[in-house]
Design a protein around this motif. Sequence first.
Motif, PDB file in Angstrom:
ATOM      1  N   GLU A  77      13.330  -5.969  -1.648  1.00  0.00           N
ATOM      2  CA  GLU A  77      12.771  -7.319  -1.727  1.00  0.00           C
ATOM      3  C   GLU A  77      11.683  -7.504  -0.667  1.00  0.00           C
ATOM      4  OE1 GLU A  77      13.412  -9.505  -3.954  1.00  0.00           O
ATOM      5  OE2 GLU A  77      15.094  -8.498  -4.942  1.00  0.00           O
ATOM      6  N   PRO A  78      10.608  -8.280  -0.974  1.00  0.00           N
ATOM      7  CA  PRO A  78      10.324  -8.896  -2.274  1.00  0.00           C
ATOM      8  C   PRO A  78       9.755  -7.912  -3.296  1.00  0.00           C
ATOM      9  CG  PRO A  78       8.563  -9.372  -0.752  1.00  0.00           C
ATOM     10  CD  PRO A  78       9.607  -8.635   0.046  1.00  0.00           C
ATOM     11  N   VAL A  79       9.211  -6.802  -2.802  1.00  0.00           N
ATOM     12  CA  VAL A  79       8.691  -5.745  -3.681  1.00  0.00           C
ATOM     13  C   VAL A  79       9.349  -4.442  -3.256  1.00  0.00           C
ATOM     14  CG1 VAL A  79       6.649  -4.501  -4.462  1.00  0.00           C
ATOM     15  CG2 VAL A  79       6.486  -6.948  -3.961  1.00  0.00           C
ATOM     16  N   PRO A  80       9.909  -3.669  -4.179  1.00  0.00           N
ATOM     17  CA  PRO A  80      10.621  -2.448  -3.798  1.00  0.00           C
ATOM     18  C   PRO A  80       9.721  -1.427  -3.118  1.00  0.00           C
ATOM     19  CG  PRO A  80      11.122  -3.092  -6.063  1.00  0.00           C
ATOM     20  CD  PRO A  80       9.993  -3.951  -5.618  1.00  0.00           C
ATOM     21  N   ASP A  81      10.306  -0.698  -2.156  1.00  0.00           N
ATOM     22  CA  ASP A  81       9.621   0.450  -1.580  1.00  0.00           C
ATOM     23  C   ASP A  81       9.490   1.545  -2.629  1.00  0.00           C
ATOM     24  OD1 ASP A  81       9.623  -0.923   0.765  1.00  0.00           O
ATOM     25  OD2 ASP A  81      11.145   0.297   1.768  1.00  0.00           O
ATOM     26  N   VAL A  82       8.540   2.449  -2.418  1.00  0.00           N
ATOM     27  CA  VAL A  82       8.344   3.565  -3.345  1.00  0.00           C
ATOM     28  C   VAL A  82       8.312   4.868  -2.552  1.00  0.00           C
ATOM     29  CG1 VAL A  82       7.107   2.215  -5.081  1.00  0.00           C
ATOM     30  CG2 VAL A  82       5.828   3.340  -3.259  1.00  0.00           C
ATOM     31  N   HIS A  83       8.707   5.947  -3.210  1.00  0.00           N
ATOM     32  CA  HIS A  83       8.620   7.280  -2.631  1.00  0.00           C
ATOM     33  C   HIS A  83       7.363   7.959  -3.165  1.00  0.00           C
ATOM     34  CE1 HIS A  83      12.960   6.436  -2.190  1.00  0.00           C
ATOM     35  NE2 HIS A  83      12.888   7.233  -1.139  1.00  0.00           N
ATOM     36  N   MET A  84       6.597   8.576  -2.260  1.00  0.00           N
ATOM     37  CA  MET A  84       5.375   9.263  -2.653  1.00  0.00           C
ATOM     38  C   MET A  84       5.356  10.632  -1.987  1.00  0.00           C
ATOM     39  SD  MET A  84       2.599   6.149  -2.684  1.00  0.00           S
ATOM     40  CE  MET A  84       1.606   6.942  -3.948  1.00  0.00           C
ATOM     41  N   THR A  85       4.749  11.595  -2.672  1.00  0.00           N
ATOM     42  CA  THR A  85       4.746  12.963  -2.175  1.00  0.00           C
ATOM     43  C   THR A  85       3.473  13.677  -2.584  1.00  0.00           C
ATOM     44  OG1 THR A  85       5.905  15.094  -2.251  1.00  0.00           O
ATOM     45  CG2 THR A  85       5.975  13.738  -4.238  1.00  0.00           C
ATOM     46  N   ARG A  86       3.116  14.688  -1.802  1.00  0.00           N
ATOM     47  CA  ARG A  86       1.990  15.556  -2.170  1.00  0.00           C
ATOM     48  C   ARG A  86       2.386  16.561  -3.247  1.00  0.00           C
ATOM     49  NH1 ARG A  86      -2.545  15.992   1.391  1.00  0.00           N
ATOM     50  NH2 ARG A  86      -2.303  14.773   3.306  1.00  0.00           N
ATOM     51  N   ARG A  87       3.670  16.683  -3.516  1.00  0.00           N
ATOM     52  CA  ARG A  87       4.140  17.700  -4.450  1.00  0.00           C
ATOM     53  C   ARG A  87       4.183  17.215  -5.904  1.00  0.00           C
ATOM     54  NH1 ARG A  87       9.311  20.549  -1.375  1.00  0.00           N
ATOM     55  NH2 ARG A  87       8.171  21.281   0.481  1.00  0.00           N
ATOM     56  N   SER A  88       3.697  16.038  -6.160  1.00  0.00           N
ATOM     57  CA  SER A  88       3.772  15.500  -7.511  1.00  0.00           C
ATOM     58  C   SER A  88       2.899  16.295  -8.465  1.00  0.00           C
ATOM     59  CB  SER A  88       3.345  14.035  -7.521  1.00  0.00           C
ATOM     60  OG  SER A  88       2.018  13.917  -7.061  1.00  0.00           O
TER      61      SER A  88
ATOM     62  N   ILE B 170       7.878   7.173   2.397  1.00  0.00           N
ATOM     63  CA  ILE B 170       8.362   5.922   1.818  1.00  0.00           C
ATOM     64  C   ILE B 170       7.353   4.830   2.184  1.00  0.00           C
ATOM     65  CG2 ILE B 170      10.237   4.248   1.759  1.00  0.00           C
ATOM     66  CD1 ILE B 170      12.091   6.534   2.687  1.00  0.00           C
ATOM     67  N   VAL B 171       6.806   4.165   1.172  1.00  0.00           N
ATOM     68  CA  VAL B 171       5.759   3.172   1.375  1.00  0.00           C
ATOM     69  C   VAL B 171       6.308   1.791   1.061  1.00  0.00           C
ATOM     70  CG1 VAL B 171       3.403   2.481   0.794  1.00  0.00           C
ATOM     71  CG2 VAL B 171       4.068   4.891   0.652  1.00  0.00           C
ATOM     72  N   SER B 172       6.191   0.876   2.015  1.00  0.00           N
ATOM     73  CA  SER B 172       6.581  -0.514   1.801  1.00  0.00           C
ATOM     74  C   SER B 172       5.376  -1.327   1.356  1.00  0.00           C
ATOM     75  CB  SER B 172       7.170  -1.115   3.082  1.00  0.00           C
ATOM     76  OG  SER B 172       8.334  -0.415   3.474  1.00  0.00           O
ATOM     77  N   HIS B 173       5.659  -2.508   0.782  1.00  0.00           N
ATOM     78  CA  HIS B 173       4.590  -3.349   0.270  1.00  0.00           C
ATOM     79  C   HIS B 173       3.622  -3.783   1.357  1.00  0.00           C
ATOM     80  CE1 HIS B 173       2.826  -7.270  -1.010  1.00  0.00           C
ATOM     81  NE2 HIS B 173       2.617  -6.582  -2.102  1.00  0.00           N
ATOM     82  N   ASP B 174       4.090  -3.896   2.597  1.00  0.00           N
ATOM     83  CA  ASP B 174       3.213  -4.311   3.686  1.00  0.00           C
ATOM     84  C   ASP B 174       2.440  -3.149   4.291  1.00  0.00           C
ATOM     85  OD1 ASP B 174       5.190  -2.951   5.032  1.00  0.00           O
ATOM     86  OD2 ASP B 174       5.789  -4.626   6.317  1.00  0.00           O
ATOM     87  N   GLY B 175       2.592  -1.935   3.721  1.00  0.00           N
ATOM     88  CA  GLY B 175       1.874  -0.776   4.208  1.00  0.00           C
ATOM     89  C   GLY B 175       2.637   0.073   5.204  1.00  0.00           C
ATOM     90  N   THR B 176       3.855  -0.310   5.567  1.00  0.00           N
ATOM     91  CA  THR B 176       4.664   0.482   6.491  1.00  0.00           C
ATOM     92  C   THR B 176       5.016   1.823   5.854  1.00  0.00           C
ATOM     93  OG1 THR B 176       5.608  -1.518   7.456  1.00  0.00           O
ATOM     94  CG2 THR B 176       6.796   0.549   7.822  1.00  0.00           C
ATOM     95  N   LEU B 177       4.873   2.907   6.621  1.00  0.00           N
ATOM     96  CA  LEU B 177       5.144   4.264   6.150  1.00  0.00           C
ATOM     97  C   LEU B 177       6.320   4.844   6.922  1.00  0.00           C
ATOM     98  CD1 LEU B 177       1.486   5.664   6.002  1.00  0.00           C
ATOM     99  CD2 LEU B 177       2.762   4.493   4.194  1.00  0.00           C
ATOM    100  N   ARG B 178       7.245   5.499   6.203  1.00  0.00           N
ATOM    101  CA  ARG B 178       8.385   6.173   6.820  1.00  0.00           C
ATOM    102  C   ARG B 178       8.615   7.486   6.095  1.00  0.00           C
ATOM    103  NH1 ARG B 178      12.858   2.246   5.485  1.00  0.00           N
ATOM    104  NH2 ARG B 178      11.453   1.769   3.767  1.00  0.00           N
ATOM    105  N   GLY B 179       9.415   8.334   6.696  1.00  0.00           N
ATOM    106  CA  GLY B 179       9.742   9.598   6.064  1.00  0.00           C
ATOM    107  C   GLY B 179       9.153  10.794   6.786  1.00  0.00           C
ATOM    108  N   ARG B 180       9.518  11.985   6.340  1.00  0.00           N
ATOM    109  CA  ARG B 180       9.112  13.213   7.018  1.00  0.00           C
ATOM    110  C   ARG B 180       7.614  13.454   6.895  1.00  0.00           C
ATOM    111  NH1 ARG B 180      13.592  17.685   5.392  1.00  0.00           N
ATOM    112  NH2 ARG B 180      12.536  18.844   7.044  1.00  0.00           N
ATOM    113  N   GLY B 181       6.997  12.893   5.853  1.00  0.00           N
ATOM    114  CA  GLY B 181       5.561  13.060   5.687  1.00  0.00           C
ATOM    115  C   GLY B 181       4.736  12.388   6.764  1.00  0.00           C
ATOM    116  N   VAL B 182       5.341  11.456   7.501  1.00  0.00           N
ATOM    117  CA  VAL B 182       4.641  10.791   8.602  1.00  0.00           C
ATOM    118  C   VAL B 182       5.325  11.048   9.934  1.00  0.00           C
ATOM    119  CG1 VAL B 182       3.544   8.990   7.248  1.00  0.00           C
ATOM    120  CG2 VAL B 182       5.882   8.649   8.039  1.00  0.00           C
TER     121      VAL B 182
END
Length: 445
Positions: free
Chosen positions: A346-357, A322-334
């Motif tokens: 807010e102010p910009v939504p977080d996004v989910h990113m994966t190597r499996r895309s 999970i990537v936040s606009h400020d660069g914070t990373l969360r989730g099992r990938g990290v």
Amino acid sequence: MKLSDQGLPPGYNFILPAVDEGAVRADLSGTVSLVGGELLWNVTVGCSGGSPACADCVAKPYWERWSRSNGYYVDADSWGNVIAYDYAVRVEPARWPQQPQRILVAPAGDLFNDKVPDAFIDRVLLVMQQHPQHTFYLLTKRAQRMKAYLAARARGVIAAENRSDTALRGLKWPLSNVCIGISCENQLTYMSRVRHLVETPALRRFVVVEPMLGPVRLDQVPLETRDILWPLKGIVQAYRGQDAQGRLHWEPLDQPLLEVPAIDWVVVGGYRGAAVRPMHPHWVRTILRSCQRENVPFFFKGWGDYAPTAVLDLSGDETLVIVSHDGTLRGRGVGSSTNFLAVQTEPVPDVHMTRRSDGQMRDLLDGRRYRQMIRDVAGKRVRLVDCSDLARMLHRLSNPQATVSGPVTATPAVANDSAMDASASAERQRPIADWLRHTIGKPLR
């Protein structure tokens, strides 16, 4: 593939073994190329690093393979060794097709590394001059040395070792078939390099933001004197001063202090490698909008090893981040124990990113491919520009129509709101260091 004793074989785009079963791409030409499809001209190999993007350099495995194949010892410190590859200059140009090609110079190194002598760079430029049908791309992190070297070449200066060489005495600069560029990965590296880029004599200039490690504001670069460099517009906007209430003001954009060469092309790409540093899509959209406003060609190389996904496997996807606009990373990938984390909107939504895309989606931005190329420069003139603090002050003093920086007693005409985010102008009553930090750190729109 085995290397010959004489040097690199034709093509020299090595196939590297996959690091693990999840590796998406093992072809080096896809990782160190500029936008794909270039010939790779390895005139220098190796790099001394020193940039935030160097922690997981995609060219390092290539350097190690090349070194072992040519009998060089490889250890933890050998990456700092830089080889000026004489064979690439003497022999390889004869192998190039006669038809026009795009050629990336030193993809596994940096031609303007401090360890590469000027005399060798002279010879590289001479080859470019002797092959006018090809287009060469010079990309560097060492923009200050590139500026100093090419400014000297524009004045007709060549290295002392080459002054007896008739061909090198005829070396000209700038060349119409050479594009110069800087690579950067975040706001600070961009700001520290782009000023040198616009001050370097050349016909075409480009910026590569890869791997993108944080938000980058391409359109504005605040200078120490509170003037503003607009690299995409090709101007320096003058700081006008403060009004009686302490608010800062700038001259209108249609009355620039200086005109400078504008950036001709922007390339953006994500991170590839073992370290997990995916980029937020909003960072890319911001650069795209800036390029569209100024009609600057934009090329999106792709997301890298991580791409956005709307199909979430919260329980089984070990690579989800999970990537936040400020660069914070969360989730099992990290390394988190779970993917069930609150997502900010807010102010910009977080996004989910994966190597499996899906691999076919890795170069799409909002469902679209952006692959604009740099434009022709026929008839374009070269200007030598000095954007230093002293040069801007001298320009003010020598031009009676130019404004002089300083406080004003009457409320001046407010500069174009797009010059800075005018909503924050009332807050700008802080020292210059605080103002710079505020400008760099505020959200991109």
